[in-house]
Design an enzyme around this catalytic site. Structure first.
Site, short mmCIF file in Angstrom:
data_model
loop_
_atom_site.label_atom_id
_atom_site.label_comp_id
_atom_site.label_asym_id
_atom_site.label_seq_id
_atom_site.Cartn_x
_atom_site.Cartn_y
_atom_site.Cartn_z
N ASN A 90 28.47 -40.44 -3.47
CA ASN A 90 27.22 -39.73 -3.84
C ASN A 90 26.10 -40.71 -4.22
OD1 ASN A 90 26.00 -37.31 -6.30
ND2 ASN A 90 25.53 -37.41 -4.14
N CYS B 130 24.97 -43.03 -1.35
CA CYS B 130 24.35 -43.44 -0.08
C CYS B 130 24.03 -42.25 0.83
CB CYS B 130 25.25 -44.42 0.66
SG CYS B 130 25.53 -45.98 -0.22
N ARG B 131 25.06 -41.70 1.48
CA ARG B 131 24.81 -40.71 2.53
C ARG B 131 24.41 -39.33 2.02
NH1 ARG B 131 30.54 -41.58 5.06
NH2 ARG B 131 30.88 -41.94 2.83
N SER B 132 25.16 -38.79 1.06
CA SER B 132 24.83 -37.42 0.64
C SER B 132 23.50 -37.32 -0.11
CB SER B 132 25.98 -36.77 -0.15
OG SER B 132 26.27 -37.44 -1.35
N CYS C 15 29.59 -36.75 0.16
CA CYS C 15 30.15 -37.97 0.74
C CYS C 15 31.17 -38.53 -0.25
CB CYS C 15 29.06 -38.98 1.08
SG CYS C 15 28.09 -39.56 -0.33
N ASP D 109 30.05 -44.58 6.89
CA ASP D 109 29.84 -45.14 5.55
C ASP D 109 29.04 -46.43 5.66
OD1 ASP D 109 30.06 -46.32 3.06
OD2 ASP D 109 32.17 -45.80 2.80
P1 4NP Z 1 28.57 -42.97 0.05
O1 4NP Z 1 28.82 -44.54 0.18
O2 4NP Z 1 29.90 -42.29 0.09
O3 4NP Z 1 27.74 -42.65 1.25
O4 4NP Z 1 27.83 -42.74 -1.26
C1 4NP Z 1 29.74 -45.23 -0.60
C2 4NP Z 1 29.39 -45.62 -1.87
C3 4NP Z 1 30.28 -46.35 -2.64
C4 4NP Z 1 31.53 -46.65 -2.13
C5 4NP Z 1 31.88 -46.22 -0.86
C6 4NP Z 1 30.98 -45.52 -0.11
N1 4NP Z 1 32.45 -47.40 -2.90
O5 4NP Z 1 33.53 -47.75 -2.37
O6 4NP Z 1 32.16 -47.72 -4.06
#
Ligand code: 4NP
Length: 149
Positions: free
Chosen positions: A10, A12-14, A7, A120
């Site tokens: 790294n 939340c989703r992955s 993602c 997201d």
């Molecule tokens: P992820 O979520 O891609 O699922 O881990 C996010 C985590 C942090 C951010 C964006 C999405 N960020 O903008 O910091």
């Protein structure tokens, strides 16, 4: 077979996909056949533990995960048989970095259940994480099915 879940951050989703996949693989006694890890296309959260909302969602479903965020590195395109992107942005980014020989190993996480994005959840409410979990659980089951067929 080695699978890398990818993602943006790294956190939340992955990691959620990573924890879910590892848990379902263990439940089915497939740990000698299917291994996984997760990584982000971005480096902002490198070294951090997963978002507390991701860990809480996993825990509600009886799943624990120990992981520190890392960024995708060039070697990942050699080491992993499958790199699964959570959304279209992650997919485009991975393809732009993949050597020609690895392009067909870069796929979309929701492809086996009809496609689309794992949204997201970072700036949304807690519901987003449960929605992510439900989608990811179905997709993980479908990928395990495909990879063990
Ligand atoms: P992820 O979520 O891609 O699922 O881990 C996010 C985590 C942090 C951010 C964006 C999405 N960020 O903008 O910091």
């Amino acid at each position: 077979m080695r699978v890398l879940f990818v993602c943006l951050g790294n956190i939340c989703r992955s990691p959620m996909a990573h924890g879910l996949f590892a848990h379902r693989v263990a439940e089915r006694g497939l740990t000698d056949r299917l291994a996984c890890d997760s990584a982000g296309t971005g480096g902002w959260h490198v070294g951090e533990t997963p978002d507390p909302r991701t860990l809480a969602t996993l825990r509600r479903h009886g799943i624990s995960l120990s992981h520190r965020a890392r960024q995708v590195v060039p070697e990942d395109f050699e080491c992993f048989d499958l790199l699964l992107a959570m959304d279209g942005n992650n997919h485009e980014t991975l393809l732009s970095r993949a050597p020609r020989s690895a392009r067909d190993r870069v796929r979309r996480m929701l492809e086996p259940i009809g496609g689309g994005d794992v949204a997201d959840p970072y700036y949304g409410g807690p519901d987003g994480f449960e929605t992510n979990f439900a989608q990811l659980d179905r997709a993980v089951a479908a990928w395990i099915e495909e990879l063990t067929r």
